[in-house]
Write a protein that holds these residues in place. Structure first.
Motif, short mmCIF file in Angstrom:
data_model
loop_
_atom_site.label_atom_id
_atom_site.label_comp_id
_atom_site.label_asym_id
_atom_site.label_seq_id
_atom_site.Cartn_x
_atom_site.Cartn_y
_atom_site.Cartn_z
N LEU A 155 0.84 -1.50 0.11
CA LEU A 155 -0.03 -0.04 0.09
C LEU A 155 1.08 1.13 0.14
CD1 LEU A 155 -2.69 1.08 0.21
CD2 LEU A 155 -2.75 1.04 2.96
N LEU A 156 0.63 1.91 -0.86
CA LEU A 156 1.44 3.35 -0.97
C LEU A 156 0.66 4.78 -1.02
CD1 LEU A 156 4.09 4.77 -1.78
CD2 LEU A 156 3.58 4.48 -4.29
N ILE A 157 0.91 5.43 0.03
CA ILE A 157 0.15 6.61 0.23
C ILE A 157 0.90 7.88 0.16
CG2 ILE A 157 -1.25 7.77 2.11
CD1 ILE A 157 -1.68 4.91 3.32
N GLY A 158 0.47 8.94 -0.55
CA GLY A 158 1.26 10.05 -0.69
C GLY A 158 0.42 10.98 -1.65
N PRO A 159 1.06 12.30 -1.74
CA PRO A 159 0.57 13.29 -2.60
C PRO A 159 0.81 12.88 -4.01
CG PRO A 159 1.87 14.46 -0.88
CD PRO A 159 2.17 12.84 -0.92
N PRO A 160 -0.27 13.19 -4.94
CA PRO A 160 0.09 12.83 -6.38
C PRO A 160 1.38 13.33 -6.92
CG PRO A 160 -1.90 14.33 -6.27
CD PRO A 160 -1.40 13.78 -4.78
N SER A 161 1.59 14.80 -6.79
CA SER A 161 2.60 15.15 -7.23
C SER A 161 4.09 14.65 -6.93
CB SER A 161 2.88 16.85 -7.00
OG SER A 161 2.82 16.95 -5.81
N VAL A 162 4.09 14.12 -5.67
CA VAL A 162 5.39 13.47 -5.38
C VAL A 162 5.42 12.30 -5.91
CG1 VAL A 162 6.31 12.68 -2.95
CG2 VAL A 162 5.15 14.81 -3.09
N LEU A 163 4.25 11.46 -5.89
CA LEU A 163 4.42 10.07 -6.43
C LEU A 163 4.73 10.05 -7.79
CD1 LEU A 163 0.99 8.61 -4.81
CD2 LEU A 163 3.33 8.21 -4.13
N ARG A 164 4.33 11.15 -8.62
CA ARG A 164 4.75 11.34 -10.07
C ARG A 164 6.47 11.49 -10.17
NH1 ARG A 164 0.75 13.96 -14.45
NH2 ARG A 164 2.73 13.21 -15.64
N ALA A 165 6.62 12.33 -9.27
CA ALA A 165 8.18 12.75 -9.19
C ALA A 165 8.90 11.44 -9.02
CB ALA A 165 8.52 13.83 -8.31
N LEU A 166 8.43 10.69 -8.05
CA LEU A 166 9.10 9.38 -7.87
C LEU A 166 8.99 8.37 -9.03
CD1 LEU A 166 8.06 8.69 -4.16
CD2 LEU A 166 10.33 9.20 -5.01
N LEU A 167 8.14 8.53 -9.65
CA LEU A 167 8.16 7.71 -10.94
C LEU A 167 9.13 8.18 -11.84
CD1 LEU A 167 4.27 7.07 -11.82
CD2 LEU A 167 6.05 5.39 -11.24
N ASP A 168 9.28 9.57 -12.03
CA ASP A 168 10.38 10.10 -13.01
C ASP A 168 11.68 9.74 -12.27
OD1 ASP A 168 8.27 11.29 -14.54
OD2 ASP A 168 8.19 13.20 -13.44
N ALA A 169 11.84 9.65 -11.00
CA ALA A 169 13.11 9.25 -10.46
C ALA A 169 13.53 7.84 -10.46
CB ALA A 169 13.31 9.82 -8.94
N GLY A 170 12.74 7.13 -11.06
CA GLY A 170 12.92 5.66 -11.33
C GLY A 170 12.44 4.68 -10.51
N ALA A 171 11.38 5.19 -9.38
CA ALA A 171 10.88 4.16 -8.59
C ALA A 171 10.07 3.19 -9.39
CB ALA A 171 9.87 4.72 -7.69
N THR A 172 10.17 1.82 -8.92
CA THR A 172 9.59 0.64 -9.56
C THR A 172 8.73 -0.15 -8.55
OG1 THR A 172 11.43 -0.57 -9.15
CG2 THR A 172 11.46 0.58 -10.88
N ALA A 173 8.17 0.34 -7.66
CA ALA A 173 7.32 -0.49 -7.02
C ALA A 173 5.97 -0.75 -7.64
CB ALA A 173 6.98 0.75 -5.41
N GLN A 174 5.30 -1.83 -7.01
CA GLN A 174 4.13 -2.25 -7.43
C GLN A 174 3.14 -2.45 -6.53
OE1 GLN A 174 3.24 -2.69 -10.90
NE2 GLN A 174 5.11 -1.27 -11.07
#
Length: 440
Positions: free
Chosen positions: A207-226
């Motif tokens: 379960l991943l909880i956070g603000p959408p802008s931060v979550l998108r930034a983590l995707l851009d930074a290479g986060a690969t959680a599923q």
């Protein structure tokens, strides 16, 4: 022993939520009336400010729905006599600010009824707010969240669940109720994004909880959680954010939460519903179908919220395929003070943030943006990337949105420039009115 009792209390609250998921609107109203009668008697006896509000309005407690609303600024001004724990706002702010500075969120304030957790809202509506929550209120809140957000509850508790919170501040609640099967991890938003992305990828939370802008930034930074579920909090969840997060992480649901409490939760079908089993909502129409909530929390006692006016704008929908009686929220559309005030054909007109967001979503190649009203007839449009293609298209889309909203685009100056990064831990506001100009 204390932590074990806390876990049992949280589990009890979570299991009890099942009987509060009403499918009949009349039954839900009867439940609210019962809660309100007992709650208001207690609050009026322990909160001098609340008692004075009823006396000044010449109203009996049974007439609470007619009580003139109070807003966040009024609540903060009356904090010392509003709270029921004998706390002073100066002490609360001192502890909360020290926690923000040191990143140690464990300190509490002592009261005759036990220690309370303190914190600050980010103040995106122009007024920073302080909040205080007792241990009992925190445990109940955790139970409600567990019931509505944990994948596959209650059977999901039979296997290991790893919950990752990407938040500006950590109240320490989750670690106190964690167990061998329920692991909570707080990831501080002030840490570098590449570190957070690496840690998130290694942890692989369910379960991943956070603000959408931060979550998108983590995707851009290479986060690969599923994760099995992503929960958007703290900011407006826009369509482009939802689509990007679902592609990168997985299914997304939204929680509507503010300093004023836990206001909306996802249903089993993933739609956002008002938390009406615990909070009573009235609404003020502000035009074009947008509603501003006036809430009464039916259980919160340390810092009572009685007929409290929010600055948020909501769009409600009729019914839901899940069958729950609690009203469905079609959109949390932002704050009323984010609505632009611009010249129109017959004076000045309101341009709602949704119109600008929709316009910017039509600009090909645009990753991020911010639109700010900086003068009576002036908009600053900040773009990432700012290119020969995005600049003219963004300006054209903004002008079309203004025309659709009834504004006179020929009178509005639109200035495009580069977008500066949002500082860590600050909520993203894509559309904002900075010009006051006498607008309430």
């Amino acid at each position: 022993m204390v932590e074990r009792l806390d876990r049992l209390t949280v589990l009890g609250h979570a299991l009890g939520e099942g009987r509060l998921m009403f499918r009949d609107r009349a039954a839900l109203r009867r439940h609210q009336d019962r809660q309100a009668r007992a709650h208001l008697r207690w609050v009026a006896a322990h909160s001098p400010f609340t008692a004075r509000r009823f006396l000044d309005a010449g109203l009996a407690l049974s007439q609470w729905r007619e009580l003139p609303p109070v807003d966040k600024a009024g609540m903060m001004a009356a904090f010392d006599t509003l709270n029921t724990a004998g706390l002073r706002l100066s002490d609360v702010l001192a502890v909360a600010r020290r926690a923000e500075d040191t990143r140690d969120f464990t300190p509490t304030l002592p009261t005759p009824h036990g220690p309370v957790t303190v914190g600050l809202s980010s103040g995106t509506g122009g007024n920073a707010g302080a909040f205080v929550v007792s241990r009992a209120e925190r445990l109940q809140w955790a139970g409600v969240v567990l019931r509505h957000l944990l994948p596959g509850f209650p059977l999901g508790l039979l296997r290991k669940q790893r919950v990752a919170f990407l938040l500006r501040a950590d109240g320490g609640l989750y670690r106190s109720v964690g167990s061998a099967r329920l692991d909570f991890r707080f990831l501080d938003l002030l840490r570098p994004l590449d570190e957070l992305a690496a840690e998130l990828s290694a942890d692989q939370p369910t379960l991943l909880i956070g603000p959408p802008s931060v979550l998108r930034a983590l995707l851009d930074a290479g986060a690969t959680a599923q994760p099995e579920r992503v929960v958007s909090v703290a900011e407006v969840l826009e369509d482009d954010d939802r689509a990007a997060l679902e592609r990168g992480f997985g299914p997304v649901v939204q929680v509507y939460q503010a300093t004023e409490g836990l206001l909306g939760l996802p249903c089993p079908h993933g739609h956002l519903h008002l938390n009406e089993a615990h909070v009573h909502f009235d609404f003020e129409a502000v035009g074009d179908g947008y509603l501003r909530p006036v809430l009464t929390d039916l259980r919160r006692t340390t810092q009572p919220m009685i007929r409290h006016r929010l600055d948020d704008l909501l769009l409600l929908a009729d019914g839901c395929s899940c069958g729950l009686a609690a009203r469905r929220v079609l959109r949390v559309a932002g704050r009323q003070d984010d609505a632009l005030n611009l010249p129109g054909g017959a004076g000045r007109v309101t341009v709602w943030p949704d119109f600008l967001r929709g316009a910017m979503n039509r600009v090909p190649g645009l990753r991020e943006y911010r639109v700010e009203q900086t003068g009576a007839a002036e908009l600053s449009v900040m773009l990432d990337p700012l290119t020969p293609e995005t600049r003219p298209e963004a300006c054209a889309q903004v002008r079309r949105a203004l025309e659709r909203s009834g504004a006179d685009a020929t009178q509005v100056r639109v200035i495009a420039g580069p977008l500066a990064p949002t500082p860590p831990g600050v909520k993203r506001r894509r559309v904002q009115r900075l010009w006051n100009g006498g607008v309430p």
